[in-house]
Design an enzyme around this catalytic site. Structure first.
Site, PDB file in Angstrom:
ATOM      1  N   GLU A  93      65.453  10.074 -81.451  1.00 55.58           N
ATOM      2  CA  GLU A  93      65.625   9.393 -80.165  1.00 55.58           C
ATOM      3  C   GLU A  93      66.763   8.383 -80.198  1.00 55.58           C
ATOM      4  OE1 GLU A  93      63.891   6.253 -82.458  1.00 55.58           O
ATOM      5  OE2 GLU A  93      63.483   8.398 -82.380  1.00 55.58           O
ATOM      6  N   HIS A  95      65.144   9.202 -86.902  1.00 55.39           N
ATOM      7  CA  HIS A  95      64.894   8.897 -85.487  1.00 55.39           C
ATOM      8  C   HIS A  95      65.778   9.729 -84.557  1.00 55.39           C
ATOM      9  CE1 HIS A  95      62.162   5.411 -85.775  1.00 55.39           C
ATOM     10  NE2 HIS A  95      62.733   5.259 -86.962  1.00 55.39           N
ATOM     11  N   CYS A 104      59.063   9.302 -88.347  1.00 59.43           N
ATOM     12  CA  CYS A 104      59.123   8.154 -89.261  1.00 59.43           C
ATOM     13  C   CYS A 104      57.754   7.841 -89.886  1.00 59.43           C
ATOM     14  CB  CYS A 104      59.728   6.946 -88.558  1.00 59.43           C
ATOM     15  SG  CYS A 104      60.453   5.742 -89.689  1.00 59.43           S
TER      16      CYS A 104
END
Length: 370
Positions: free
Chosen positions: A346, A344, A258
């Site tokens: 994660e 993202h 990001c």
């Protein structure tokens, strides 16, 4: 259920447009920030605690917010990071057995001002057409002219450095000390779930403040480097950009997510720009140009990497593109184990399509150690 008086409230946009609603709970107040919206059907607690949202008024497009309460395991930082909440229907009661408190209690604990009963469909439609802009929410519904003057004083997100507001002030460790790998992470707004994903793959992570020098980060003799997500405009992060250049020169594996992706681009001489609206949601389609496969991803960013400059840069290769608008969603440095993505991996709100990126990082670390 305790009765909550609903005081009248407004959303005032920088261009003077007003939307009406009611304050959540008994709290009165005013909150300011850049207004943006997230299209996720779930995950409001993760959104509210994500450091990347620091300084923003969050509009949730899902019609019901709060119905499953909150859980201490579902936070991305130590506190709420959004500046304020705007929603349609707010649930004062919750029904999830694993929740430990209502969303109202969670907001009150974090002293966050929030409003509901807003026509969020109309508000989001307006933002889509007119772009992200500064706004305020307030119960001072009879003081519009004063509120307009206060809003005019709020700085634009463009050119705003916010990592210093959310980064750790002192280095700290995450994971098991006897893990197989050591990673130095630059915290420019890091999410806890990123650290969990690194740790569960066998990493012991030392997390450094946003302005840490490469010399300091390299003293720990890590096997690889990581640059986190975070809020604000990447271009003012001159220290992080300088540190990233030295990370690249170290020839150790480097992974950015990001804001970290944008910082890596800037370290390679590629500029970034503020988007009309940004990407914020959990179902954004990405094309992996290396494998030819599509990915459904979670995204949260208001700035992007210049595509023309990336394509013209002989040191870089575009690895991923966003299928909605063809923006750069991933880059890799040619001849180096240095790569980043704008989304993202994660955050797995359902699909786990992007998990492989962490595995790719660890494969690079294993290879570089041999």
């Amino acid at each position: 259920m305790k009765y909550h008086s609903k005081k009248k409230a407004i959303v005032l946009l920088a261009d003077g447009t007003i939307f009406y609603g009611k304050a959540i709970g008994d709290k009165e107040g005013t909150a300011v920030g850049e207004v943006c919206f997230n299209t996720g059907m779930t995950g409001y607690q993760e959104i509210f605690t994500d450091p990347s949202y620091f300084g923003q008024l969050m509009v949730t497009t899902n019609a019901h917010i709060g119905n499953y309460g909150t859980n201490p395991d579902e936070v991305e930082s130590d506190s709420i990071k959004i500046a304020g909440l705007i929603c349609k229907n707010f649930s004062y009661e919750y029904s999830r057995p694993s929740a430990n408190m209502s969303l109202l209690e969670f907001l009150e604990k974090n002293n966050l001002f929030a409003i509901s009963d807003v026509d969020t469909r109309a508000l989001v439609s307006y933002i889509r057409d007119n772009g992200a802009m500064n706004a305020l929410i307030s119960t001072r519904v009879n003081d519009i002219e004063t509120l307009k003057k206060e809003l005019a004083e709020v700085p634009s997100m463009e050119g705003l450095e916010l990592s210093s507001k959310v980064s750790t002030t002192e280095p700290y460790y995450f994971g098991e000390e006897n893990s197989a790998y050591k990673i130095s992470a630059l915290d420019i707004g890091i999410k806890k779930n990123i650290l969990r994903n690194l740790a569960k793959r066998g990493a012991y992570i030392k997390v450094f403040p946003y302005n840490t020098s490469f010399e300091e980060m390299s003293k720990w003799n890590p096997d690889g480097y990581f640059i986190s997500n975070g809020p604000g405009d990447p271009e003012p992060l001159t220290e992080a950009i300088s540190t990233t250049k030295e990370m690249i020169e170290s020839n150790k594996p480097l992974f950015g997510i990001c804001l970290g992706h944008q910082v890596l681009a800037l370290a390679n001489g590629v500029s970034t720009y503020k988007m009309h609206n940004g990407h914020r949601g959990i179902n954004h389609p990405i094309l992996n140009l290396v494998t030819g496969k599509g990915e459904i991803t979670s995204q949260n960013h208001g700035f992007a990497v210049n595509r023309e400059q990336t394509e013209a840069n002989s040191a870089l290769e575009i690895t991923h593109v966003h299928l909605n608008d063809d923006t750069v969603a991933g880059i890799k440095m040619k001849g180096k184990e240095v790569f980043s993505v704008q989304y993202h991996p994660e955050a797995s709100p359902g699909p786990h399509d992007a998990d492989y990126l962490f595995d790719q990082f660890f494969e690079a670390i294993k290879t570089s150690r041999n």
